[in-house]
Design an enzyme around this catalytic site. Structure first.
Site: not given
Length: 751
Positions: A54, A110
């Site tokens: 990420h 998210h």
């Protein structure tokens, strides 16, 4: 016993949980090589989160670099344009929109936290992207939310969807930010892997632009905002770097917990600090928390940084140094401030009741050094943490099943023949989850707070006024059809770009730039990496042809349950500028007696369509053919038609039929059309590059002349008016019946 740098040097063989933190053996060996010793537990924590998928983009950055190259090519091609003020590598891209104003915007994901804890995952997704925009020096002015869910009737969709929608709405509403657009798409591949992409747009004057760097030896490093707690330790960095198995994530860190009222104070406090000229550099604390903020600020500056970690205000006094460094507690910012400005900075924070503490200073050591109660627990080269992580050239290959998938075209499926069958098909489609009314979702969002919203859901694009005196404004649209991207990821990415580009143009705005959120399955699968590589290539080539840069974005990988990856979902957000929002073009007609026209060419293109999906449960064939030059010409025509056309609505999912339904139901004014040639193809084909427009009866000739001048195909369809949708010679549906079919699906499923 505290694991200090000295202890690490003396005890090189100490067993460390590097694998549990997501590091591979060669990565751990590389860290030892960089440091010349084993890392301390605090250093190991920092490297593990910053080298995660990420944060480091280690599987994707070899493909993303072409977007930076694109910006360079466009700058050489259009040296006078100068629109891009900040691009890839900053918290968010910044675009010049004229009159001394700039706009910053970005879309991020998210996804994984929102599956684990839907409300907080979605809420903190909004909070994080808002802080990215704030960190550029801008006032956030609006948000958008492209969402993806599993089948509407699935139990897990009923678990995650209400929480995600409430989280997006609750956080944004409390911040006083209008939600002006987005998407809600349902597909079986998103079951267990919902996508929560959040976009924020902010406005600033050119001179207010701020960048993330720690410059000036002796400058003070101030942490301000909420206290640091145990929430979100390893949050997105761990969650977004693994797939979910049937039992859920193996590593389950607590999801971040958001406080929108604290964030509202943080926004106003930060904007006042900017206005007072008290900041030399600034960074929000999002994924990887203090590990990210300290290492990125230090590596982007001209020296090093020293931090006293025990000064960090804590909600939980039992936290160890490595936990403090990994915590992703929300509503925190880090600023670099000249010593003479510290008192004024702290005074503004006190005024807004925002806690602020000097935690360190900029040094000339070239090292990031962090102490805990006087003992050194971190001593690293900051670039090695923030930027010099591993780069993977993962294998990618066109999957063996791709040829069979593309050969299975929807054009050969049984199709309705009679008017009654067409009528039934239309009613089935408008009631389907992807095409039905989304008011159940969007009514939970405040679309008009702040008073500058010009267009919002269900318009083609969201539009906000930037300057209340000149009426300068910006428009934004997000789009992606994952089915098209599965059939051909190169074309699918370009179709997403073209649709968002077209949606901005229908409102009368001129497209300027894009941000993207690339949502894919596991990068360890060569087929997924092929999809990703092709989508990136398609997006770059499309932007090159349209002449607009990629300003930045986000990559979300490992969106996959077991062997089942999500549809490749390259969400594209396009930003456009409009000189006068009072002259924008609405998406639907509001009066009868208007002439209805179709701009663009309709072809028999049904593969990947909603008709094939809903009626036949079919996905195969090739996606619609795209002509980007025609898209640009169409956008230019729509710009020239501002003031002439009374409405403009793009054709995409569901084709002409869906556009007519939405146009008629928006203001309760019916429409009567005659569809030339094959009525089924005319109604349900999803050929791109098409827009339905209406003009007052006396203005039709001017539209014909305009279309001829631009070389855009124009088809007369009919006239607005009445209380039904009428397709001449085929069927008629009263608006009340149409509205019942369109509006009842989500309330019936979700309550």
């Amino acid at each position: 016993m505290l694991d200090t740098v000295a202890v690490a040097a003396e005890d090189p063989h100490h067993d460390q949980p590097w694998a549990d933190l997501g590091l591979k053996a060669d990565e751990y060996a590389r860290i030892r090589e960089i440091l010349g010793r084993r890392p301390t537990s605090s250093e190991l924590a920092m490297y593990s989160v910053m080298w995660s998928e990420h944060c480091s983009y280690k599987s994707s950055k070899v493909h993303l670099k072409q977007f930076s190259e694109l910006a360079e090519v466009l700058a050489q091609r259009q040296p006078d344009a100068g629109r891009l003020l900040a691009g890839i590598g900053e918290n968010a891209g910044v675009v010049d929109i004229g009159q001394g104003y700039a706009v910053t915007f970005k879309v991020e994901s998210h996804n994984h936290p929102s599956y684990v804890e839907p409300y907080q995952g979605a809420a903190t997704g909004v909070g994080g992207i808002v802080r990215d925009i704030l960190a550029m020096g801008a006032r956030p002015v609006a948000v958008m939310d492209p969402l993806r869910f599993g089948p509407l009737d699935a139990d897990d969709t009923h678990r995650v969807l209400p929480g995600i929608v409430a989280g997006v709405g609750g956080y944004g509403n409390c911040l006083g930010l209008p939600n002006i657009g987005g998407e809600a798409v349902f597909d079986a591949t998103y079951l267990g892997n919902p996508l929560v992409n959040a976009l924020c747009v902010g406005v600033l004057r050119h001179e207010d632009l701020h960048l993330a760097k720690a410059s000036g030896v002796g400058n003070q490093v101030i942490l301000y905002g909420a206290r640091t707690g145990g929430d979100g330790i390893g949050g997105v960095s761990v969650l977004a770097s693994e797939t979910f198995d049937a039992d859920g994530p193996a590593k389950r860190p607590s999801v971040q917990v958001g406080d929108p009222f604290m964030e509202k104070l943080l926004i106003e406090c930060t904007l006042e600090i900017f206005a007072a000229g008290l900041v030399a550099g600034i960074q929000d604390l999002g994924g990887a928390g203090l590990s990210c903020a300290t290492s990125e600020l230090a590596s982007a500056g001209d020296g090093g940084m020293h931090v006293e970690l025990d000064r960090v205000p804590l909600r939980d006094s039992t936290l160890a140094p490595e936990e403090i460094l990994m915590s992703e507690s929300q509503e925190r910012m880090m600023a670099v401030v000249e010593p003479d400005d510290v008192a004024a900075f702290l005074a503004i924070c006190a005024k807004w009741d925002v806690e602020a503490v000097v935690v360190g200073e900029v040094t000339d050591t070239g090292r990031l050094q962090i102490d805990w109660h006087g003992e050194r627990v971190v001593d690293v080269p900051p670039r090695s943490v923030a930027h010099d992580g591993p780069t993977y050239h993962r294998p990618f290959a066109r999957p063996a099943w791709q040829d069979d998938l593309q050969a299975d075209a929807a054009e050969s499926l049984p199709r309705p023949g009679s008017g009654d069958e067409l009528r039934k098909t239309l009613l089935t489609l408008v009631a389907s989850p992807n095409l039905c009314d989304k008011s159940w979702i969007t009514d939970q969002y405040d679309r008009y707070v702040r008073g500058n919203t010009v267009l919002a859901q269900p318009s083609d694009s969201g539009m906000v006024r930037v300057d209340e005196e000149t009426d300068l404004g910006v428009a934004l649209a997000t789009d992606c059809n994952g089915r098209f991207a599965l059939l051909d990821p190169y074309a699918g990415a370009q179709l997403a770009l073209a649709e968002a580009y077209r949606n901005v143009a229908t409102g009368g705005a001129t497209p300027l730039a894009i941000s993207d959120c690339l949502n894919f399955g596991s990068p360890e699968d060569p087929a997924v990496m092929w999809q990703f590589a092709e989508a990136c290539r398609g997006l770059k080539d499309g932007c090159l042809e349209l002449g607009i840069p990629v300003t930045g974005g986000n990559v979300s990988l490992y969106n996959q349950t077991g062997e089942t990856a999500i549809l490749p979902t390259p969400v594209v957000a396009v930003l456009g500028v409009i000189e006068d929002v009072t002259r924008r073009t609405p998406s639907a007609w509001s009066t009868g007696g208007e002439r209805v026209f179709l701009l663009g060419e309709t072809r028999e293109e049904l593969s990947g369509s909603e008709w094939a999906h809903v009626v036949h449960g079919h996905l195969g064939g090739l996606p619609p053919q795209l002509d980007l030059e025609a898209e640009r010409t169409l956008a230019e025509l729509l710009h020239d038609a501002v003031g002439l056309v009374s409405s403009a609505h793009d054709l995409s999912d569901g084709g002409l039929a869906q556009a007519l339904v939405e146009g008629a139901l928006r203001h309760g004014v019916g429409v009567s059309v005659e569809v030339p040639d094959d009525a089924f193809v005319g109604l349900f084909s999803e050929s791109p590059g098409r827009v339905v427009v209406t003009v007052p009866d006396g203005a039709a000739e001017r539209l014909v002349e305009l279309a001829e001048r631009h070389g855009v195909e124009l088809t007369a369809l009919g006239v607005t008016g009445g209380d039904a949708l009428v397709v001449e010679g085929q069927f008629e549906i009263p608006l009340d019946e149409l509205r019942d079919a369109w509006t009842t699906t989500l309330p019936a499923a979700l309550g």
